[in-house]
Design an enzyme around this catalytic site. Structure first.
Site, short mmCIF file in Angstrom:
data_model
loop_
_atom_site.label_atom_id
_atom_site.label_comp_id
_atom_site.label_asym_id
_atom_site.label_seq_id
_atom_site.Cartn_x
_atom_site.Cartn_y
_atom_site.Cartn_z
CB CYS A 141 46.05 48.35 42.69
SG CYS A 141 45.05 49.46 41.67
CG ASP A 189 42.91 44.04 35.84
OD1 ASP A 189 42.58 45.23 35.66
OD2 ASP A 189 43.76 43.70 36.66
CG HIS A 221 42.07 45.86 39.19
ND1 HIS A 221 43.30 45.87 38.56
CD2 HIS A 221 42.13 46.80 40.15
CE1 HIS A 221 44.06 46.79 39.12
NE2 HIS A 221 43.38 47.37 40.08
#
Length: 261
Positions: A141, A189, A221
C-alpha cells in the site's frame, strides 16, 4: 498516476496471531525491526516498506520472520517517525490530514521529503554496515510508492521490487524504474482499480523491465497484510502472494530458483 490516493481500506483489516522473532533497534534517528536466519548467513537482504499501520504491526513482522526463515536478512524501518495509523480507525478518519502531519507531535508530514531519507538511510545501512550487495524490497500500500521510487539498481538503490495493492504511485515514478517489479493486486480495489492496473502493465511493457502482475479474485485492498485468515479466499491470496515473493526474489535477487517442470 498509476494508483490512486489511499482511503479507509488502507488501515482496516484483521490482526494476526503470533510472536515476532526479530528485534527492534535504531538506525540513526528512526527505529527498525530486523530479523535474520537462525541456521545460515544470509547473502541478500529484503527491505519491507509498510502500509500505514507501520513497522510494529505484528502482521508485517510475521511476514518478515517467514522471509528470514527462507534465508534473507529482513529489515522494516519506521516510515512514520512514530506516527503510524492504528488498525481499524473509526469511520471518518482523515488520512490526508494524517499524511500532511496533523497527528504528528511536531506536525511532520508523511510525504516524500520525510519518507525518502528513511528509505535511503536503510539502504545505506544494508549496503555499508551489513555488506549486502543485492537488496530486494516489498512495499505494501503506502510503502509501494517508495519501492517504486527507489527501484534503481543503476543508482545502487533497490535491485528488485515487489508491491502489493499499491497506492499513490505516480506514472513518472513507475516509468523511472530500472529493475524487475512484481505486483500483487486485488479484484476489488478502489485505489488500484482495473484501469490503473492496465495502465501499469502498459508502462512496464514499454520500459522493458521484467515484470509480473498477479490478480486475486474475491479479495480487496490490503489482503497481503491484513487479510481475514478465517476467510478461505483471503488466506489463499495472502499465502500465494508470499510464495510469489519467494519465487520472484529467488529468480531476480538470488538467482537460485530451480525449475522442476
Amino acid at each position: 498516476m498509476t494508483s490512486l490516493p489511499p482511503g479507509s481500506c488502507c488501515y482496516q483489516g484483521v490482526k494476526h496471531e503470533g510472536v515476532a522473532k526479530g528485534t527492534l533497534s535504531r538506525v540513526g534517528n528512526f527505529e527498525v525491526y530486523t530479523v535474520q536466519p537462525e541456521d545460515r548467513t544470509p547473502e541478500n537482504a529484503i527491505l519491507i516498506l509498510t502500509d500505514v499501520i507501520g513497522h510494529k504491526f505484528i502482521n508485517v513482522q510475521l511476514i518478515a520472520d517467514q522471509l528470514a526463515q527462507n534465508g534473507y536478512f529482513v529489515i522494516i524501518p519506521d516510515l512514520f517517525d512514530g506516527d503510524p495509523i492504528p488498525l481499524n480507525r473509526p469511520d471518518g478518519f482523515d488520512i490526508f490530514a494524517w499524511r500532511n502531519g496533523k497527528h504528528h507531535p511536531q506536525g511532520r508530514s508523511h510525504l516524500p521529503e520525510n519518507v525518502d531519507p528513511v528509505v535511503e538511510a536503510t539502504i545505506e545501512e544494508l549496503r555499508n554496515k551489513h555488506g549486502f550487495k543485492k537488496i530486494g524490497a516489498i512495499g505494501y500500500c503506502f510503502g509501494a510508492k517508495y519501492v517504486v521510487r527507489h527501484l534503481r539498481p543503476d543508482l545502487g538503490k533497490i535491485d528488485v521490487g515487489f508491491v502489493a495493492h499499491p497506492s499513490f504511485v505516480d506514472e513518472e515514478e513507475l516509468r523511472a524504474i530500472t529493475g524487475p517489479l512484481a505486483i500483487s493486486a486485488a479484484e476489488t480495489d478502489t485505489i488500484f482499480p482495473v484501469e490503473k492496473r492496465h495502465q501499469s502493465e502498459v508502462i512496464l511493457r514499454e520500459i522493458g523491465v521484467p515484470y509480473q502482475i498477479s490478480l486475486f479474485s474475491g479479495v480487496s485492498h490490503g489482503f497481503a497484510v491484513r487479510a481475514d485468515l478465517d476467510d478461505r479466499r483471503s488466506r489463499y491470496a495472502k499465502e500465494s502472494t508470499f510464495f510469489q515473493n519467494l519465487r520472484w526474489f529467488a529468480e531476480y535477487l538470488s538467482g537460485t530458483r530451480e525449475d522442476k517442470l
